[in-house]
Design an enzyme around this catalytic site. Structure first.
Site, PDB file in Angstrom:
ATOM      1  CE  LYS A  78      -3.802   2.023   2.743  1.00  0.00           C
ATOM      2  NZ  LYS A  78      -4.563   1.911   4.003  1.00  0.00           N
ATOM      3  CB  SER A 153      -7.992   3.570   3.200  1.00  0.00           C
ATOM      4  OG  SER A 153      -7.110   2.938   4.101  1.00  0.00           O
ATOM      5  CB  SER A 177      -8.206   0.662   6.059  1.00  0.00           C
ATOM      6  OG  SER A 177      -8.916   1.874   6.112  1.00  0.00           O
TER       7      SER A 177
END
Lengths: 492, 97
Positions: A78, A153, A177
């Site tokens: 990420k 997210s 997330s």
């Protein structure tokens, strides 16, 4: 079977047998990303040259007799986790062009284990969001249905793994997330206990809630990533200095006699009926596998959302004060230093500004006790709910998200409805527990549903093993987005 | 409690954010809605409840004072928007008058 569709552990076996090489599989993945990721948009940046170098090095190490848990296996990270020499934006314009001079602890651990890093995945700006629609760059699409969000997210990491564009990935989970996108994309996503994984080198959002997590297509895949990235790091003063158990060895699928708690507060009005049915059926399956099911209460569950949306923005407003255009990131010059700060900070997107405003207010003189102070006290009640529950049961089973993946654009103009997407995941972040999401079925539209398993402090081994037992007994994970959905035509 | 325009402007100054008048109006409405939602915490009797600032209770984490190499100056300045003489360069904090 095509290389890209192997699970991480199948690929590990294939590499060990010499059926393929890291260079071959890395090139396969890079080609596939070129072919497919224009539609999914999971990656913000692809590190193809570096990946092929890492792959060649992995093959050389294997040729010399070395073996490592992830040797030669391509994974994704990420873009809120720092990678040395690779741009790290946190999905924000305010970090555009930022090239970290060091790797985050968890990235070092991945590299030590031999992993190949394919690139950096999309995220809501500073991980603030539940859909990737708050990314300053673009919205990632759900591989199961390209008109739907992948969750967030860490939606880029989830979409990359679900789209077979990486064999596993790292995300971060501040309010859900990792678990919520895992649920939306038919993946296993683990959010370990706070302190189990180092936050060093992870761009800070809400420091008392942030935690790195792992994605895999199977429980074993997720465990393999978690196994090598967990552990003590003296650079993170909240890192827990306790030995890392052999999580992979603990996956024996035996859950006879295990006490599973079902909190009625998680089956509320407004939950999508198919989600409730699938989760209740999953709990029945756990009973069939020998677990004892107990009804429990987590009475302060309904307060988790308001508590979270005071604490997280408060911490964020302090953490994001550092983005002033002085030391890194772009600078937009104003007539004096104050104007330079303000002009530079105009690079924040709307959700980030909204949370900075909310947090600043909650911490401001005259309101601190009424908002932030009160939220910290209710956090204690939520934490105590879990302490009491884990005196009775070994693991808690609940839905991960009240709905399956929603449509792109559906909630973006209504912050409260977007925040409600995290209602079942937030309590884990507020307490000292750990949680994961494991696939447990599909709704009528063919969208994945996730079962959330919550474990006691540092008891990741138990929830992983319950998930493993369930997965082996059901096989939902075997269904791939590829060949099942709008991705059919992209499968070539 | 709904926020006033003045509240929004004051918070923006504290947070060093420059907001357009549209943004001010939007945030006034949206933040008021979130704060109103947060009012439900008042349903609870929490006077005697201690606060939890972190999930794990750690205190004074210490390490041995061993000198180790830190990042090279060039690496630190690599991302600086402006630098000179091995330092970050900014506009004057205090003016000369």
């Amino acid at each position: 079977m095509e290389l890209a569709f192997l699970t991480l552990t199948e690929l590990r076996d294939a590499l060990r047998r010499g059926d393929t090489t890291s260079v071959e599989v890395t090139q396969t993945m890079l080609d596939r990303i070129v072919n497919v990721d224009n539609d999914i948009k999971s990656y913000l940046s692809i590190t193809d040259e570096m990946a092929l170098e890492q792959a060649a090095a992995a093959d050389a190490r294997r040729a010399s007799g070395e073996d490592k848990p992830l040797l030669g296996i391509p994974v994704a990270v990420k873009d809120i986790i720092c990678t040395q020499g690779i741009e790290t934006t946190a999905g924000s314009k305010i970090l555009q062009g930022f090239v970290p001079p060091y790797d985050a602890f968890v990235v070092r651990q991945l590299k030590k284990a031999g992993a190949v890093i394919l690139g950096k995945t999309n995220t809501d700006e500073f991980a603030m969001g539940s859909s990737t629609e708050n990314s300053a760059y673009f919205t990632t699409r759900n591989p199961w249905n390209l008109e739907r969000v992948p969750g967030g997210s860490s939606g880029g990491s989830a979409a990359a793994v679900a789209g077979c564009l990486a064999f596993g990935a790292l995300g971060t989970d501040t309010g859900g997330s990792v678990r919520q996108p895992a649920s939306f994309c038919n993946l296993v996503g683990l959010r370990p206990t706070y302190g189990r994984m180092s936050r060093w080198g992870v761009v800070a959002f809400a420091s008392s809630l942030d935690q790195v997590g792992a994605f895999g297509r199977t429980v074993a895949d997720c465990t393999a990533i978690f196994q090598v990235t967990a552990g003590y790091d003296r650079r993170d003063s909240t890192s827990i200095n306790q030995p890392v158990p052999d999580y992979e060895a603990a996956l024996d699928g035996s859950i006879a006699g295990l006490k599973v708690g079902v909190p009625e507060e998680y089956f509320i009005e407004g939950i999508q009926p198919e989600v409730e049915q699938a989760v209740r059926a999953a709990i029945d399956k756990l009973a069939e596998l020998g677990a004892e099911i107990h009804r429990i209460n987590l009475p302060h569950t309904q307060y988790a959302l308001p508590v979270y949306y005071l604490i997280a923005p408060a911490e964020a407003s302090a953490n994001l004060a550092r983005y002033d255009g002085v030391r890194y990131g772009p600078r937009v010059e104003g007539q004096d230093l104050l104007e330079t700060y303000k002009e530079t900070r105009a690079l924040f997107g709307p959700e980030v500004k909204r949370r900075i405003m909310l947090g600043t207010y909650a911490l401001s003189a005259g309101y601190y006790e009424a908002y932030y102070g009160k939220a910290l006290k209710v956090r204690t009640l939520i934490k105590n709910d879990f302490l009491r529950a884990f005196e009775q049961v070994d693991v808690i089973a609940a839905p991960t998200s009240p709905t399956t993946a929603f449509k792109i654009g559906e909630r973006i103009d209504d912050p409260l409805s977007m925040y409600l997407a995290d209602i079942f995941t937030l309590p884990v972040n507020l307490s000292a527990t750990c949680g994961l999401s494991v696939p447990c079925g599909f709704d009528e539209a063919g969208l994945p549903i996730g079962l959330q398993l919550i474990g006691n402090t540092l008891d990741e081994a138990t929830i992983l093993n319950v998930a493993y037992a369930y997965e082996q007994a059901t096989g939902w994970h075997k269904q791939l987005a590829i060949g099942h959905s709008s991705l059919t035509e992209l499968h070539s | 409690m709904p926020l006033s325009t003045q509240d929004v402007e004051k918070i923006a100054i504290l947070a060093r954010l420059k907001l357009t008048s549209e943004e001010k109006a939007l945030y006034q409405e949206q933040l008021s809605a979130v704060l109103e939602y947060a009012e439900r915490l008042n349903q609870l009797a929490i006077e005697d409840v201690p606060p939890t600032a972190s999930a794990v209770s750690l205190q004074n984490v210490m390490r041995n004072d061993i000198v180790e190499p830190s990042l090279a100056g060039d690496d630190v300045l690599y991302n600086a928007p402006k630098h000179a003489l091995n330092q970050f360069q900014i506009k004057a904090v205090l003016d000369n008058e």
